[in-house]
Design a protein around this motif. Structure first.
Motif, PDB file in Angstrom:
ATOM      1  N   UNK A  10       0.816  -1.212   0.000  1.00  0.00           N
ATOM      2  CA  UNK A  10       0.000   0.000   0.000  1.00  0.00           C
ATOM      3  C   UNK A  10       0.852   1.264   0.000  1.00  0.00           C
ATOM      4  N   UNK A  11       1.874   1.333   0.869  1.00  0.00           N
ATOM      5  CA  UNK A  11       2.666   2.560   0.983  1.00  0.00           C
ATOM      6  C   UNK A  11       4.103   2.417   0.495  1.00  0.00           C
ATOM      7  N   UNK A  12       4.546   1.178   0.209  1.00  0.00           N
ATOM      8  CA  UNK A  12       5.894   0.948  -0.290  1.00  0.00           C
ATOM      9  C   UNK A  12       6.970   0.912   0.780  1.00  0.00           C
ATOM     10  N   UNK A  13       6.596   1.032   2.042  1.00  0.00           N
ATOM     11  CA  UNK A  13       7.560   1.024   3.144  1.00  0.00           C
ATOM     12  C   UNK A  13       8.174  -0.360   3.296  1.00  0.00           C
ATOM     13  N   UNK A  14       9.476  -0.418   3.558  1.00  0.00           N
ATOM     14  CA  UNK A  14      10.170  -1.668   3.856  1.00  0.00           C
ATOM     15  C   UNK A  14      10.485  -1.674   5.344  1.00  0.00           C
ATOM     16  N   UNK A  15      10.202  -2.789   6.012  1.00  0.00           N
ATOM     17  CA  UNK A  15      10.408  -2.856   7.455  1.00  0.00           C
ATOM     18  C   UNK A  15      10.845  -4.251   7.857  1.00  0.00           C
ATOM     19  N   UNK A  16      11.375  -4.371   9.059  1.00  0.00           N
ATOM     20  CA  UNK A  16      11.879  -5.634   9.585  1.00  0.00           C
ATOM     21  C   UNK A  16      11.004  -6.117  10.734  1.00  0.00           C
ATOM     22  N   UNK A  17      10.902  -7.442  10.846  1.00  0.00           N
ATOM     23  CA  UNK A  17      10.143  -8.066  11.936  1.00  0.00           C
ATOM     24  C   UNK A  17      11.020  -9.158  12.535  1.00  0.00           C
ATOM     25  N   UNK A  18      11.200  -9.133  13.852  1.00  0.00           N
ATOM     26  CA  UNK A  18      11.911 -10.197  14.561  1.00  0.00           C
ATOM     27  C   UNK A  18      10.874 -11.182  15.081  1.00  0.00           C
ATOM     28  N   UNK A  19      11.056 -12.460  14.690  1.00  0.00           N
ATOM     29  CA  UNK A  19      10.120 -13.494  15.140  1.00  0.00           C
ATOM     30  C   UNK A  19      10.785 -14.852  15.022  1.00  0.00           C
ATOM     31  N   UNK A  20      10.286 -15.850  15.740  1.00  0.00           N
ATOM     32  CA  UNK A  20      10.842 -17.200  15.651  1.00  0.00           C
ATOM     33  C   UNK A  20      10.680 -17.766  14.242  1.00  0.00           C
ATOM     34  N   UNK A  21      11.554 -18.697  13.881  1.00  0.00           N
ATOM     35  CA  UNK A  21      11.480 -19.311  12.554  1.00  0.00           C
ATOM     36  C   UNK A  21      10.147 -20.015  12.330  1.00  0.00           C
ATOM     37  N   UNK A  22       9.550 -20.527  13.372  1.00  0.00           N
ATOM     38  CA  UNK A  22       8.265 -21.212  13.252  1.00  0.00           C
ATOM     39  C   UNK A  22       7.161 -20.268  12.785  1.00  0.00           C
ATOM     40  N   UNK A  23       7.356 -18.960  12.963  1.00  0.00           N
ATOM     41  CA  UNK A  23       6.359 -17.964  12.567  1.00  0.00           C
ATOM     42  C   UNK A  23       6.790 -17.177  11.328  1.00  0.00           C
ATOM     43  N   UNK A  31       4.292  -0.698   9.722  1.00  0.00           N
ATOM     44  CA  UNK A  31       4.210   0.291  10.803  1.00  0.00           C
ATOM     45  C   UNK A  31       3.110   1.339  10.597  1.00  0.00           C
ATOM     46  N   UNK A  32       2.679   1.540   9.353  1.00  0.00           N
ATOM     47  CA  UNK A  32       1.607   2.505   9.069  1.00  0.00           C
ATOM     48  C   UNK A  32       0.215   1.896   9.253  1.00  0.00           C
ATOM     49  N   UNK A  33       0.173   0.568   9.546  1.00  0.00           N
ATOM     50  CA  UNK A  33      -1.096  -0.095   9.813  1.00  0.00           C
ATOM     51  C   UNK A  33      -1.695  -0.840   8.635  1.00  0.00           C
ATOM     52  N   UNK A  34      -1.011  -0.873   7.494  1.00  0.00           N
ATOM     53  CA  UNK A  34      -1.523  -1.596   6.330  1.00  0.00           C
ATOM     54  C   UNK A  34      -1.249  -3.086   6.472  1.00  0.00           C
ATOM     55  N   UNK A  35      -2.202  -3.900   6.054  1.00  0.00           N
ATOM     56  CA  UNK A  35      -2.062  -5.350   6.193  1.00  0.00           C
ATOM     57  C   UNK A  35      -1.558  -6.029   4.924  1.00  0.00           C
TER      58      UNK A  35
END
Length: 73
Positions: A10-23, A31-35
Motif C-alpha cells: 500500500x505505501x511501499x515502506x520496507x520494514x523488519x520483523x523479529x520473530x521465531x522461525x516457526x512464525x 508500521x503505518x497499519x496496512x495489512x
C-alpha cells in the motif's frame, strides 16, 4: 531471533520483523497499519573464523584470470 524483511504494497515502506522461525510465514502489518505486505527474500553471508580468508584452511587461489591477481586489478 531471526529478522525478516517485509514490504508494504500500500505505501511501499520496507520494514523488519523479529520473530521465531516457526512464525516466518505469518503475515505482518506495516508500521503505518496496512495489512497488505509481502515477505522479501534476503541473503545471509557466512564467513569463517580464520584471518586468512581461506575456507577450510586451504590457501586462497592466486593468479590466473581477471581479479585472480594476474591482471593487477
Amino acid at each position: 531471533m531471526p529478522r525478516y524483511d517485509f514490504r508494504c504494497r500500500a505505501c511501499g515502506d520496507t520494514f523488519e520483523v523479529n520473530r521465531p522461525m516457526a512464525e516466518a510465514g505469518q503475515p505482518a502489518t506495516c508500521p503505518q497499519g496496512h495489512a497488505d505486505t509481502v515477505k522479501l527474500l534476503s541473503t545471509v553471508a557466512v564467513t569463517g573464523r580464520g584471518g586468512s580468508g581461506a575456507v577450510g584452511g586451504a590457501p586462497a587461489p592466486a593468479g590466473g584470470g581477471c581479479c585472480g591477481g594476474a591482471c593487477g586489478c
